[in-house]
Design an enzyme around this catalytic site. Sequence first.
Site, PDB file in Angstrom:
ATOM      1  CG  HIS A  23     127.234 -45.314  43.238  1.00  0.00           C
ATOM      2  ND1 HIS A  23     126.034 -44.992  42.642  1.00  0.00           N
ATOM      3  CD2 HIS A  23     126.902 -45.721  44.494  1.00  0.00           C
ATOM      4  CE1 HIS A  23     125.043 -45.206  43.491  1.00  0.00           C
ATOM      5  NE2 HIS A  23     125.553 -45.673  44.634  1.00  0.00           N
ATOM      6  CG  HIS A  25     126.571 -44.974  49.605  1.00  0.00           C
ATOM      7  ND1 HIS A  25     125.532 -44.089  49.738  1.00  0.00           N
ATOM      8  CD2 HIS A  25     126.344 -45.624  48.430  1.00  0.00           C
ATOM      9  CE1 HIS A  25     124.702 -44.203  48.707  1.00  0.00           C
ATOM     10  NE2 HIS A  25     125.178 -45.136  47.902  1.00  0.00           N
ATOM     11  CG  ASP A  27     126.439 -43.802  55.004  1.00  0.00           C
ATOM     12  OD1 ASP A  27     126.814 -43.551  53.841  1.00  0.00           O
ATOM     13  OD2 ASP A  27     125.237 -43.859  55.317  1.00  0.00           O
ATOM     14  N   GLY A 185     118.402 -43.799  49.222  1.00  0.00           N
ATOM     15  CA  GLY A 185     117.415 -44.353  50.145  1.00  0.00           C
ATOM     16  C   GLY A 185     116.438 -45.200  49.362  1.00  0.00           C
ATOM     17  CG  HIS A 212     121.056 -43.927  44.656  1.00  0.00           C
ATOM     18  ND1 HIS A 212     121.856 -42.946  45.153  1.00  0.00           N
ATOM     19  CD2 HIS A 212     121.659 -45.100  44.997  1.00  0.00           C
ATOM     20  CE1 HIS A 212     122.908 -43.492  45.756  1.00  0.00           C
ATOM     21  NE2 HIS A 212     122.806 -44.806  45.674  1.00  0.00           N
ATOM     22  CD  GLU A 215     119.928 -49.741  44.480  1.00  0.00           C
ATOM     23  OE1 GLU A 215     119.536 -48.604  44.806  1.00  0.00           O
ATOM     24  OE2 GLU A 215     120.752 -50.395  45.158  1.00  0.00           O
ATOM     25  CG  ASP A 304     125.877 -49.151  46.231  1.00  0.00           C
ATOM     26  OD1 ASP A 304     125.866 -47.919  46.437  1.00  0.00           O
ATOM     27  OD2 ASP A 304     124.843 -49.839  46.217  1.00  0.00           O
TER      28      ASP A 304
HETATM   29  O1  LIG Z   1     122.406 -48.710  46.742  1.00  0.00           O
HETATM   30  C1  LIG Z   1     121.815 -47.869  47.434  1.00  0.00           C
HETATM   31  N1  LIG Z   1     120.573 -47.446  47.066  1.00  0.00           N
HETATM   32  C2  LIG Z   1     119.898 -46.500  47.745  1.00  0.00           C
HETATM   33  N2  LIG Z   1     120.374 -45.944  48.859  1.00  0.00           N
HETATM   34  C3  LIG Z   1     121.584 -46.351  49.298  1.00  0.00           C
HETATM   35  C4  LIG Z   1     122.340 -47.307  48.625  1.00  0.00           C
HETATM   36  N3  LIG Z   1     123.481 -47.516  49.311  1.00  0.00           N
HETATM   37  C5  LIG Z   1     123.436 -46.682  50.365  1.00  0.00           C
HETATM   38  N4  LIG Z   1     122.281 -45.987  50.375  1.00  0.00           N
HETATM   39  C6  LIG Z   1     121.835 -45.016  51.357  1.00  0.00           C
HETATM   40  C7  LIG Z   1     122.139 -45.447  52.776  1.00  0.00           C
HETATM   41  C8  LIG Z   1     123.099 -44.414  53.282  1.00  0.00           C
HETATM   42  O2  LIG Z   1     122.912 -44.141  54.653  1.00  0.00           O
HETATM   43  C9  LIG Z   1     122.799 -43.226  52.419  1.00  0.00           C
HETATM   44  C10 LIG Z   1     123.870 -42.163  52.332  1.00  0.00           C
HETATM   45  O3  LIG Z   1     125.114 -42.651  52.005  1.00  0.00           O
HETATM   46  O4  LIG Z   1     122.542 -43.798  51.150  1.00  0.00           O
HETATM   47 ZN   LIG Z   2     124.351 -46.276  46.227  1.00  0.00          ZN
END
Ligand SMILES: O=c1[nH]cnc2c1ncn2[C@H]1C[C@H](O)[C@@H](CO)O1
Ligand SMILES: [Zn+2]
Length: 384
Positions: A23, A25, A27, A185, A212, A215, A304
């Site tokens: 896990h 991201h 970006d 998101g 996701h 959380e 993350d």
């Molecule tokens: O921890 C998270 N929870 C929900 N959404 C998240 C988390 N970390 C990043 N994101 C979102 C923001 C990014 O732009 C998107 C794609 O990677 O996923």
């Molecule tokens: Zn995430």
Amino acid sequence: MTSQTPHVPTADQIRRAPKVLLHDHLDGGLRPGTIIEIARATGYDGLPETEPDKLGIWFREAADSGSLERYLETFAHTCAVMQTREALFRVAAECAQDLAEDGVVYAEVRYAPEQHLEGGLTLEEVVEAVNEGFREGERRAREAGHRIRVGALLTAMRHAARALEIAELANRYRDSGVVGFDIAGAEAGYPPTRHLDAFEYLKRENNHFTIHAGEAFGLPSIWQALQWCGADRLGHGVRIIDDIEVGDDGEVRLGRLAAYVRDKRVPLELCPTSNLQTGAAASYAEHPIGLLRTLHFRATVNTDNRLMSGTSMSREFEHLVETFGYTLDDMQWFTVNAMKSAFIPFDERLAMINDVIKPGYAELKSEWLFRQTATTSGSASTAG
Ligand SMILES: O=c1[nH]cnc2c1ncn2[C@H]1C[C@H](O)[C@@H](CO)O1
Ligand SMILES: [Zn+2]
């Protein structure tokens, strides 16, 4: 005597230990210097800082808000500099290099293709640029003496309405670099069942996905992700703790959902530092990972967003070693859990466990024993 002493790893050993990341991201893991360079080259003038160290701090502080919604606002800047083929290629290549440098041997890195279309790229061009970047990063890592394999997970944003389209995209690229699908998101108000059509499509295609869930929102989100959508893994899933009771006498009672998650070996993609920032846990010591590990849930350790959390796989493990006294055996347990839960074929997962992970930890443990023996005989000779 030494054989009974736990192998508490040093920071250097934690970094060299083979690690598996499920896990992360794309970006959320850019190098601050890269953000600044791409922003200059592409004319993006919205950055809050223009010096790499300060920008890194800005991301960490801005993400340290106690709310997932505010945490997510910081991604506007990283996505802004990921709108061209060259930028996506560079960010993906550097991601693979950085993870390899940190001792990660297998990673599944996710991103939302729909967030990278502002420069005129098509969804397919986005996926291809990232895939090529990962291959380049793997090659550069090999040259530097590191071994890593990176697979992509395609994310759909849960507030948007493109999940089926992104699921189809993931399915089209399943034999070329994309290993699965995810939704991300803001969680509250956007339940997983909003995207049921995408999950049902992927199930019909025998494809894999994580969601996701659990959380920023609790048990109903986890329950939907598993029992309505059929998720293979839970992104975070940390709030499963709400269905676990520990009595004053230390007796543990699992509710129906927690029991299901443990019995079915549902992988939990736990991200401790990220949870402290979004308010899902108050401290490392209070983070549910400690109890979930004791209770033998299929727990895994993840980053993350390395940029927003100022973290890495090694740092996550450093915190856990410091807080819970974890040993190399614990690290290996988390790592094997993660490798078992990866979306690549079974034989390839097994080969990683037997040929890379187990020998890697065995070597570290023998080093540790050697060090202990040397220390003991050293002190014996001084004493004598
Ligand atoms: O921890 C998270 N929870 C929900 N959404 C998240 C988390 N970390 C990043 N994101 C979102 C923001 C990014 O732009 C998107 C794609 O990677 O996923
Ligand atoms: Zn995430």
